[in-house]
Enzyme design. Structure first.
Site, PDB file in Angstrom:
ATOM      1  N   GLU A   1      20.648  55.502  27.474  1.00 20.27           N
ATOM      2  CA  GLU A   1      20.714  56.347  26.864  1.00 20.27           C
ATOM      3  C   GLU A   1      19.625  57.249  25.936  1.00 20.27           C
ATOM      4  O   GLU A   1      20.679  57.063  24.568  1.00 20.27           O
ATOM      5  CB  GLU A   1      22.430  56.550  26.958  1.00 20.27           C
ATOM      6  CG  GLU A   1      22.856  56.530  28.141  1.00 20.27           C
ATOM      7  CD  GLU A   1      25.004  56.117  27.596  1.00 20.27           C
ATOM      8  OE1 GLU A   1      24.798  55.856  26.392  1.00 20.27           O
ATOM      9  OE2 GLU A   1      25.427  55.868  28.539  1.00 20.27           O
TER      10      GLU A   1
ATOM     11  N   GLU B   1      25.954  55.559  35.945  1.00 24.77           N
ATOM     12  CA  GLU B   1      27.032  54.485  35.186  1.00 24.77           C
ATOM     13  C   GLU B   1      28.130  55.857  35.490  1.00 24.77           C
ATOM     14  O   GLU B   1      27.427  57.234  35.270  1.00 24.77           O
ATOM     15  CB  GLU B   1      27.279  54.728  33.685  1.00 24.77           C
ATOM     16  CG  GLU B   1      26.223  53.615  32.875  1.00 24.77           C
ATOM     17  CD  GLU B   1      26.036  53.590  31.953  1.00 24.77           C
ATOM     18  OE1 GLU B   1      27.111  54.060  30.831  1.00 24.77           O
ATOM     19  OE2 GLU B   1      25.329  52.638  31.080  1.00 24.77           O
TER      20      GLU B   1
END
Length: 503
Positions: free
Chosen positions: A176, A295
């Site tokens: 991320e 995720e």
């Protein structure tokens, strides 16, 4: 029965999407909350083995048949020094863990997690720190894990008691990196350049590995999908996957809208595919980039409790969502979405596996138990192996706050040619009425229904606990097969698995 809304499907073995990569049933363990300490690892627990791993948790993980587990983060990896987690445990440092503002004891590290994964029957998907570190730390960790012997880091591993290399195949290039919450956040250009150069160095160490380039942290990020377009300009020829992350919630308590959010995931996947294919065309590349949705889950129940946590404590109960029945229904639709995109989504990691937004929960010193979302995940993992079929479906639809033309029927089918089995996965989104489903199964001549599994409950907010499992599946579904036509009644707000086998 005639008063029920009607839906139909054509399920034909010739209509193939792709062979399903078993890794779409992967999961994730981060050094966060009680995922590791008190989750998979609890020395002194009545079921703990000689390494301190909870055998009751291992048993529940093995039942799920989890093929791959991402580790050690997550946000945590962006300020993590992997060297802290190897060597004698007594000499490992305690660190301020910046992502979640806790104390990391480093009792568990790379080697211990590799041991746990072997016991769980899973492969490891390792993430490297591209936040505070970069090329050097990444290639050294890879050398430590995968090189046989005769070099500094491989011999260091051997000195730590691990003669054989771990042979970790799949590696994430950071986590991320577009997120302002990330330690070492990067611009697209910064990340793309760093990830490409890190990938080149890692492939020199071990040319057999697979690499995942960071995509956007979710589809609502300001730079999405420009982040993908810019970073893949640099990484496209050096990586095998681009990552996607997305979490879903129902804070507004709107079940009809909530159960439609699989459409949001579908749109996200399609946008990333089109962006990757644009870069492929722009580069005149022969390579097609696949997706790692590493995720995904429901995450919103624990938000208020997490704000009360005292910083700099060890393994506090963070992100401990207690899931209800409607969460299980949504998870079912998300799993179906992955199967529909099996041609491009090759890895997916339910985040996470134990205690932290997880299908498995534990009590300190006590029992381990299954949350509601455990069951669709279990069924998909067990019966969703083989070839994903492109089913032709018709369903009545509804509109919700955010979505239009939402089909009441969310469904797909998987054909396991080797076992001569077909599994139909179906969610009825209708909150009050059953759905009459008719499936054309004529290409599966000589098959019979083995079972019709149903997960249903009159209360969308029903939850499981250590004391009582209120939401559990049964095999009493209403279906029959006659003359190549399957007739089934899907109960209101239900998850269904109809399994057919060769007679």
């Amino acid at each position: 029965m005639s008063q029920l809304k009607k839906a139909s499907m054509v399920v034909d073995k010739a209509y193939r999407v792709a062979e399903i990569d078993k890794r779409i049933y992967g999961s994730f363990i981060e050094h966060l909350g009680r995922a590791v300490y008190g989750g998979i690892y609890e020395p002194g627990h009545p079921t703990a083995d000689e390494q301190g791993f909870r055998k009751d948790v291992l048993e529940l993980v093995r039942d799920l048949n989890v093929p791959i587990v991402r580790y050690p983060g997550g946000n945590m990896v962006s300020a993590y020094n992997w060297e802290d987690g190897v060597g004698p445990v007594a000499s490992r440092p305690r660190r301020l863990e910046l992502a979640w503002r806790t104390i990391e004891t480093n009792e568990m590290g790379t080697n211990e997690f590799a041991d746990w994964a072997r016991k769980a029957g899973s492969d490891v998907m390792m993430a490297v720190n591209l936040g505070t570190r970069g090329i050097d730390a990444a290639r050294n960790l890879l050398e430590y894990c995968n090189h046989p012997s005769g070099s500094y880091y491989s011999d260091l591993r051997i000195s730590h008691g691990y003669k054989e290399p771990h042979k970790i195949k799949t590696w994430c290039l950071g986590n991320e990196m577009d997120g302002p919450w990330q330690v070492g956040q990067k611009t697209p250009e910064e990340y793309g350049r760093l990830a490409a150069e890190t990938a080149k160095a890692m492939r020199l160490v071990d040319p057999t590995i697979e690499l995942v380039s960071c995509g956007s942290s979710n589809s609502a990020m300001p730079l999405f999908p420009q982040w993908e377009a810019t970073t893949l300009e640099h990484t496209y020829e050096h990586v095998d996957f681009v990552s996607l992350h997305q979490y879903f919630g129902n804070a507004e308590n709107d079940p009809a809208n909530y159960l439609a959010k699989g459409l949001e995931m579908d749109r996200f996947i399609r946008t990333v595919i089109s962006t990757a294919d644009f870069i492929k065309a722009k580069k005149r590349s022969k390579k097609t980039l696949n997706l790692s949705f590493d995720e995904w889950n429901v995450w919103y129940h624990s938000n208020d409790a997490d704000k009360q946590i005292e910083p700099w404590t060890i393994a506090p109960p963070q992100l401990e969502d207690h899931y209800n029945f409607e969460d299980a229904l949504l998870v079912g639709t998300l799993l179906i979405t992955f199967l529909k995109h099996a041609d491009r989504v090759k890895i997916a990691c339910l985040a996470q596996l134990v205690n932290v937004i997880a299908p498995i929960m534990t009590e300190q010193g006590g029992s381990a138990w299954r949350q509601t979302i455990y069951y669709p995940y279990l069924h998909a993992s067990l019966y969703g192996r083989g070839v994903a079929l492109h089913t032709l479906s018709k369903s009545p639809v509804y509109d919700s706050k955010e979505f239009t033309d939402v089909p009441y029927l969310e469904s797909t089918a998987v054909y396991n040619e080797e076992k001569e089995e077909v599994a139909i996965f179906a969610v009825n989104r209708h909150l009050e009425e059953g759905l009459q489903l008719e499936c054309d199964m004529r290409s599966f001549e000589g098959y019979k229904i083995a079972e019709h599994i149903v997960l249903e409950n009159s209360d969308l907010k029903a939850r499981n606990s250590a004391a009582q499992e209120a939401v559990v599946p049964h095999s009493g579904g209403n279906s029959k097969l006659d003359g190549g036509v399957l007739q089934a009644v899907l109960a209101a707000k239900s998850w269904n698995v109809i399994r057919l086998v060769k007679a």
